[in-house]
Every structure is written in C-alpha cells, then in structure tokens.
Design a protein around this motif. Structure first.
Motif, short mmCIF file in Angstrom:
data_model
loop_
_atom_site.label_atom_id
_atom_site.label_comp_id
_atom_site.label_asym_id
_atom_site.label_seq_id
_atom_site.Cartn_x
_atom_site.Cartn_y
_atom_site.Cartn_z
N PRO A 99 0.83 -1.21 0.00
CA PRO A 99 0.00 0.00 0.00
C PRO A 99 0.86 1.26 0.00
O PRO A 99 1.91 1.30 0.61
N ALA A 100 0.38 2.27 -0.69
CA ALA A 100 1.10 3.53 -0.76
C ALA A 100 0.90 4.32 0.53
O ALA A 100 -0.13 4.21 1.17
N ARG A 101 1.93 5.10 0.88
CA ARG A 101 1.82 5.96 2.05
C ARG A 101 1.17 7.27 1.63
O ARG A 101 1.59 7.91 0.68
N GLU A 102 0.17 7.69 2.35
CA GLU A 102 -0.53 8.92 2.01
C GLU A 102 0.08 10.13 2.71
O GLU A 102 -0.08 11.25 2.27
N THR A 103 0.78 9.90 3.84
CA THR A 103 1.38 11.00 4.59
C THR A 103 2.85 10.69 4.81
O THR A 103 3.27 9.52 4.81
N PRO A 104 3.68 11.72 5.00
CA PRO A 104 5.11 11.47 5.20
C PRO A 104 5.36 10.71 6.48
O PRO A 104 4.78 11.01 7.53
N GLN A 105 6.21 9.74 6.41
CA GLN A 105 6.58 8.95 7.58
C GLN A 105 8.09 8.81 7.62
O GLN A 105 8.72 8.57 6.59
N PHE A 106 8.67 8.97 8.81
CA PHE A 106 10.09 8.77 8.98
C PHE A 106 10.42 7.28 8.99
O PHE A 106 9.59 6.45 9.37
N ARG A 107 11.62 6.98 8.57
CA ARG A 107 12.17 5.63 8.83
C ARG A 107 12.59 5.63 10.30
O ARG A 107 13.51 6.33 10.70
N HIS A 108 11.90 4.85 11.11
CA HIS A 108 12.03 5.00 12.56
C HIS A 108 13.44 4.70 13.05
O HIS A 108 14.17 3.88 12.49
N VAL A 109 13.79 5.38 14.11
CA VAL A 109 15.08 5.18 14.77
C VAL A 109 15.18 3.75 15.28
O VAL A 109 14.20 3.18 15.77
N ASP A 110 16.37 3.17 15.17
CA ASP A 110 16.57 1.81 15.68
C ASP A 110 17.94 1.70 16.33
O ASP A 110 18.71 2.66 16.37
N ASP A 111 18.23 0.51 16.85
CA ASP A 111 19.51 0.30 17.54
C ASP A 111 20.70 0.46 16.61
O ASP A 111 21.79 0.87 17.04
N ASN A 112 20.51 0.12 15.34
CA ASN A 112 21.63 0.24 14.39
C ASN A 112 22.07 1.70 14.26
O ASN A 112 23.27 1.99 14.19
N LEU A 113 21.11 2.62 14.20
CA LEU A 113 21.47 4.04 14.13
C LEU A 113 22.19 4.47 15.40
O LEU A 113 23.20 5.18 15.35
N ALA A 114 21.68 4.05 16.55
CA ALA A 114 22.32 4.41 17.81
C ALA A 114 23.75 3.89 17.86
O ALA A 114 24.68 4.59 18.29
N ASP A 115 23.96 2.65 17.40
CA ASP A 115 25.31 2.08 17.38
C ASP A 115 26.22 2.86 16.44
O ASP A 115 27.39 3.10 16.75
N ARG A 116 25.68 3.25 15.27
CA ARG A 116 26.48 3.98 14.30
C ARG A 116 26.90 5.34 14.84
O ARG A 116 27.98 5.85 14.55
N LEU A 117 26.02 5.94 15.66
CA LEU A 117 26.32 7.25 16.25
C LEU A 117 27.02 7.14 17.60
O LEU A 117 27.29 8.16 18.24
N LEU A 118 27.28 5.90 18.04
CA LEU A 118 27.93 5.64 19.32
C LEU A 118 27.14 6.20 20.50
O LEU A 118 27.70 6.70 21.48
N GLU B 287 23.46 12.70 9.91
CA GLU B 287 23.23 11.25 9.97
C GLU B 287 21.79 10.95 10.39
O GLU B 287 21.16 10.02 9.88
N PHE B 288 21.27 11.72 11.31
CA PHE B 288 19.90 11.55 11.77
C PHE B 288 18.92 11.80 10.62
O PHE B 288 17.99 11.01 10.38
N ALA B 289 19.14 12.88 9.87
CA ALA B 289 18.25 13.20 8.75
C ALA B 289 18.31 12.12 7.68
O ALA B 289 17.27 11.72 7.13
N ARG B 290 19.50 11.65 7.35
CA ARG B 290 19.63 10.63 6.30
C ARG B 290 18.99 9.31 6.71
O ARG B 290 18.57 8.53 5.87
N HIS B 291 18.96 9.05 8.01
CA HIS B 291 18.29 7.82 8.45
C HIS B 291 16.77 7.96 8.33
O HIS B 291 16.09 7.00 7.98
#
Length: 714
Positions: free
Chosen positions: A417-436, A472-476
């Motif tokens: 299904p298509a997204r009708e409204t903008p949605q972020f790619r949610h924060v996860d542990d991988n992002l936290a690890d990448r940002l230390l 990095e946060f924005a690109r995620h």
C-alpha cells in the motif's frame, strides 16, 4: 640483488638523449640521436648490446621505450624529427645529474609523470570498454576530408572529452583513423594525447592530403567538422542499412511518483512499468523536437522558476526521447533499489489517472529482493541520491550490469500500500550504534519531536557533534536525495536562501538579471511535488546569519504552515510550506561574536541541547575509544578541563569542550598527538575566553596541571 652488469643504464641514456636534443639547433632523425648518444656515453655494455630477434639491441629498445614516455609527458616531440620541448629543458634544469646513476631523480620524475597519465588512460579504458565498438563505428563515419572532435564522441557516448582522448591514446585500443579526432577547436592533440603510432608523422599534412583545410595557426576548418548531431544521423543511417550495430546501452534512474494518490514503486513492480507526470500538452501532443518540448515546458510552468522549468525539460526529454529499448532502469524507494530493463521503444499515456502521466514498459528483475542503497559501492550511492526525476546513470553501467546478473529470473514483489502521509524511517539500535549513542530512547524522542514540531535546533558547545548528528539523523529518517545541507554565515541573505535576482550572461555578452530560486525554495518545491516523502533541510551554524533578514516572510510560515503568503520577489503567486518539509538547525553557544536567536525564532523552533556532561554526549568519547580498542587518559582530562571552565567563567557551561576534538586516530597513533591538539585547538579557544581576565591559561588548563589534578602520570 640483480648483477649491475645485467642492467640497462636507462637513466644515463635518457638524460643524455635530452642533453643531445638540447644542444642540437634543429630536430634530429632517430638514428642521428642514437649515434650522438653513444658518442657521449661511450660503448654499451655486453648486456646492453645483446640483440632481440628483430635485430635491435637491448639499449636501443629501452631508449625508444622511455623516449616514448618522455614524449607522452611532453618533454620531447618526435614530429618532423626528435626535439626537446620547454618542459624537457625545465626538467634538465630542475633535476641535475645525481651521484647515483641507478637512482637518477630525472628518470624518477619521468616515471612518476608517465605513471599518472597511464593510470588515467587505464581508468578511461575501463570506463569506455563497453563502448569501444561504438566509438570505432562513430569514427568510421568520419571519411577523408572531414574531422570530428573528442567532445563530439564524448557527447554520443555519455563520457567526457578527456576520457575519450585517453582511451584513443591507450596502446591496446589503436583505431586506424582516430587521427581524424581533433580537439574541439580543431587542433591536432598534443603527443601525449595521441596513440604512439601517430607520433612520428605529420597528422596535419596527412589530413591536408585528404582534403581538410587548416589555417596558419594549425586549426582545421570548422565547416568540415562532423558534430555529434551529424555523427548520430550518419550512425542511424548506417544502422538502418545494417552496416553498424545498435547504439550502446544506457542506464537511467526514474524516481517514484510524487503524489500520495499515485501508485508508488510497488505499483510499478506489479504493473511492469515506470511513469512520469507531465503537463497535458506533453502527454497528449506529439513533440517533434527538443526546442518544441522546451517551449511546452515553459508555457506549462510559467508560474515556476526558470531553474524548475529547466529541470523538468531535461527530465521529460530523457523520458521521451533518450530512453530506448534495452536500457537499464533503476528506481529506489525508502532505501531499497530495484533494477529492470526497458522493453518498449516509446512512451505511452497512462490511462485512468487524474494527472497526465506517461509510462514506459519495464521488465523488473529483483522485485522480491530489493538491494539496500547503503550496501552499494562505487559511484552508484551518490548517483542514486539525485533529486531529479530522471537521472542518467550510464557512467555506472558496468556496475549496474553486474548487479543485474545476480537477479535474473527473480519474480516481482506483491504490491504494497502507498503511504498517504510522510513517515520517517524509525530510529533503531543500528542508528544508535552507528552514532555511538547508548540511549536509543533519546533518539526516538528526537524523532518524535521533529515530526511534531517540524523545526528543531541542536545547540551546544563546540565539538559536541551537532552537525554530524544532524546529517546522519536526517539521512536515516528519509531518502538521501531528500536531505539538503546549507551553512549560514554573516553575509548570507534572503536572496541566497529563498529567492532573488541573479546576473546572467546573454549570448550577445550582455548581462541581465534573472529570478533564481535559493536552496530553501527549491527544496520546498520538491517537497510539494512529493508529499509522501519527508524532506529535511539541515542548516549548519544557523545563528551566524541575521535570521530575521534571511527568513523574511518564513517567520510566519514556520508557525502557520496551512496559510499562504505572497513573497517579496513573487508577489503575484502564493507560497506555503509543505507539511513534509522539516528543518534541523545547529548552533554553537560558545561564540559570543554571533547573535543568539530572538524570541520569535525560539518560539518557532524546538531547542535540544548537546552538552558533554549530558546525554547523549556524556560518555561518547569513552565509547569511541572502546570501539577503537584504545585506552587513554583523555576522557578524565576533558572532564576536569570542563569542570574548571564552568567554575572559572560566568557562562562556563556554554564554553565546555566537546569530545569530537579528540575522536581522531592520529591523536593516538602519533607521538605527541594529544599535546598537538591541546596546543593548537584547545588552548587557543581558552585564551579567547579569558582575553579580559588575565588568567594564565597554560598554568590553569595545561596538560600538566590537569594530569596533576586527576593523578595521572605523563
């Protein structure tokens, strides 16, 4: 170690050759060069005099090899006889004869310069290996009495003139008639840019014998040039007559539709196509030329900026006229990459849609196994982040072909299904690890805050990672191509950020002023056309500019996004901020020479502090050291330093030193690395802070004082 008796004295022979040519008043025949060299060097050794099967001696062959290298780098010329050039004379003066004949600096420099050119040739050969046959076919169209330019060949192949020239000069790609490929001005290329087989002949004389006219300065008649358009027409005629094969394959990225009620990439995969929104005039009518298409685009988007019109024209022209059967097609969605092959000769109007859309039929290869954009290498990741709707990816054709081989016979994915409204790619542990960061919940709160408030500012002392975290946060959170970075500075103005008149040089040399969109308006227009994707603008050092001057009417729109206002340079059209446009600013709190945001700006932005003593920055340096298997006293030193700064200064908290100053490998790998960063980065900052206090900065904040306080040895 090899016996010196079984070594050709290349350095001696090359240097002597240059000296012989320097002393000769006129160019010399090759045999005369060899004779004069021997008179100066004395008889060759027995090893050097050994003969090859063709009768040539080893020393002669080596001298010819390296003289060819000297011609390639421009030290000598072999046209009409051997002669030294100004560059060769300079080399003799710059690199005098050394004491060690086996390590002559002159021959070392020659080898280094030739190696640099050879690497470029090899790179060009790699880039053009897939189109070598096409280049040969194009050059075959240039019959005696005509010439073409390297830029014309480059235009046909989607490469550059330098790549074509290096390709033609490479030894293994000799094309017999490539001497008819001149520079765009009509000049014979330099010897270093010619195949070696053309260096001992007068190419101008050869072409004059074929009927090409040259002026007194050595430039070919432009009326005898076959341009890219002419070559294309000749190739198409030859193709129709079966004399040449089809044009080379190209590759394109088509971005997914820009409106929420349109099918997204998953719909493309199911239907086996790609689509592009176009104005009705383009969708219904037949466009016979690029000029006609350009005019239609201007008429359809007369209310848009010139830059917007030009982007649309390029995209429509690619989709309608340049994409052809067999081309590779790439598209992306939320970080996933899909590959396919175009299998129709022309665009068709897509029925049953509210907006006018054109479609091209595509055989998708990896619908069920999308590639992760972040795992790709080479030029692809940067190319796939382009904000254009249709992007030429032919420069990465080899990489794409290799990817396609891995996905043959893969069924398409079921539609999502298509997204009708903008949605972020949610924060996860991988992002936290990448940002230390050890607090993923802090990142989740930041994500929620940005979605709710639309505008946030990360503020804090220097070295706390504000800019790195923002990017990095924005690109995620969204697609890479939907993130844009600008940096404010004191001279930054409304015209730089939003829109304003810019000088433009006309064809007759006159200067006129044209309304141009700035980065903010450009990104806002992209976001308006793509409401299902979050677009994020990162403004670094946001408080270094006069914010009221830069933002202008945006002060109102930042708070009331559902309203429309009239801008000062476009008073006849309304403008509003799309809901899917977000702003992340960064602000340094320690520099008192720059202004702090006023109350109006503070009301419109949510402020998030990054401080060395608070999460998520607290402990960051220790985590970085652990991640890099390092053990150091630095975290304790920095903590003691910041404690003293906070005690000594009225606003000491804002002047703390962040961990990023010390997150560099060289500090821990080089002797005195810490002392260097302390003396060149840390102490100068502290001297500025204490300029009026009379504090002895070295005594108070020097490494020895801090080590004594924490009980650390040297």
């Amino acid at each position: 170690m090899a016996d010196e008796a079984e070594t050709v004295r290349v350095a001696l022979f090359v240097r002597t050759t240059l000296e012989v040519l320097r002393d000769a008043p006129d160019p010399l025949h090759v045999q005369e060069v060899l004779s004069r060299v021997l008179k100066r060097t004395g008889p060759p050794t027995r090893y050097e005099m050994e003969s090859y099967k063709d009768g040539s001696t080893r020393w002669e062959v080596h001298l010819r090899w390296f003289s060819g290298d000297a011609a390639t780098i421009g030290w000598i010329t072999k046209r009409g006889g051997w002669a030294i050039t100004e560059a060769g004379l300079t080399a003799l003066e710059t690199y005098p004869d050394g004491d060690d004949p086996l390590h002559d600096p002159l021959i070392t420099e020659l080898k280094a310069r030739y190696r640099e050119i050879d690497q470029k040739r090899k790179a060009a050969h790699k880039n053009l290996s897939e189109v070598q046959r096409f280049i040969a076919q194009a050059i075959d169209q240039v019959t005696p009495g005509w010439w073409t330019a390297d830029a014309d060949i480059a235009e046909l192949t989607g490469s550059t003139a330098n790549e074509v020239r290096f390709f033609l000069a490479a030894g293994r790609t000799r094309l017999p008639t490539s001497y008819r490929v001149l520079t765009v001005e009509g000049a014979i290329p330099s010897e270093g840019m010619l195949h070696s087989s053309f260096r001992n002949v007068s190419l101008q004389q050869r072409m004059e014998n074929e009927g090409v006219d040259f002026d007194e300065e050595g430039f070919a008649d432009s009326n005898q040039r076959l341009t890219a358009d002419s070559l294309k027409e000749l190739l198409e005629r030859s193709q129709r007559e079966g004399m040449v094969t089809a044009p080379i394959q190209r590759a394109w990225m088509v971005r997914e539709p820009r409106t929420g009620n349109r099918p997204l990439v998953w719909g493309w995969l199911e239907a086996g196509l790609v689509t592009l929104d176009v104005p009705p005039e383009v969708g219904y009518g037949s466009v016979s030329s690029p000029e006609e298409l350009r005019q239609l685009v201007r008429n359809s988007y007369s209310h848009k900026s010139y830059a917007f019109q030009e982007r649309r024209f390029v995209e429509y022209d690619r989709f309608l006229n340049q994409m052809t059967t067999g081309d590779l097609i790439v598209t992306t969605s939320r970080g996933s990459v899909f590959l396919g092959t175009l299998d129709d000769p022309s665009a068709k109007r897509l029925p049953g849609t509210v907006r006018t859309s054109l479609s091209r039929s595509v055989d998708w290869l990896n619908g069920t196994r999308p590639l992760d954009l972040r795992t790709l290498s080479g030029p692809l990741p940067a190319l796939l982040t382009s904000q254009e709707h249709v992007v030429d990816l032919t420069t990465a054709l080899d990489d794409l072909r290799e990817l396609c081989r891995s996905y043959r016979e893969t069924p398409a994915a079921a539609p999502r299904p298509a997204r009708e409204t903008p949605q972020f790619r949610h924060v996860d542990d991988n992002l936290a690890d990448r940002l230390l960061l050890d607090d993923v919940d802090w990142l989740r709160r930041l994500e929620s805050l940005l979605m709710r408030r639309k505008q946030i500012i990360l503020y804090g002392p220097p070295g706390t990672g504000k800019t790195f975290l923002a990017q990095e946060f924005a690109r995620h959170l969204t697609e890479d191509q939907a993130v844009k970075l600008v940096q404010f500075h004191p001279s930054y103005a409304y015209e730089d950020f939003i829109e304003g008149f810019r000088p433009k040089k006309g064809e007759d040399g006159t200067i006129s002023f044209e309304l141009s969109a700035g980065p903010f308006r450009t990104l806002a227009e992209e976001a308006q056309d793509d409401p299902s994707t979050p677009y994020i603008l990162v403004i670094d050092e946001i408080n270094r500019a006069n914010l009221a001057k830069v933002f202008g009417e945006l002060y109102f729109l930042l708070e009331y996004r559902d309203r429309r206002i009239h801008m000062q340079y476009t008073p006849n059209e309304g403008f509003s901020l799309p809901e899917n446009l977000f702003i992340i600013g960064t602000m340094n709190t320690s520099d008192r020479t720059i202004s702090l945001p006023d109350a109006a700006m503070r009301r419109r932005f949510a402020f998030v502090e990054l401080h060395p003593s608070e999460q998520p920055t607290r402990g960051l340096l220790r985590r970085w050291l652990k991640n890099n298997d390092l053990d150091s006293e630095i975290p304790a030193l920095v903590e003691e330093l910041n404690r003293r700064i906070e005690d000594d200064l009225p606003e000491g908290r804002d002047h703390a030193i962040g961990p990023s100053y010390f997150m560099h490998d060289h500090i821990y790998e080089e002797a005195g690395g810490l002392e260097q960063v302390w003396s060149t980065d840390v102490l100068p900052l502290l001297r500025e802070m204490h300029a009026a206090s009379g504090t002895d900065v070295e005594t108070r904040y020097g490494l020895n004082a801090l080590r004594e306080a924490i009980g650390s040895g040297d």
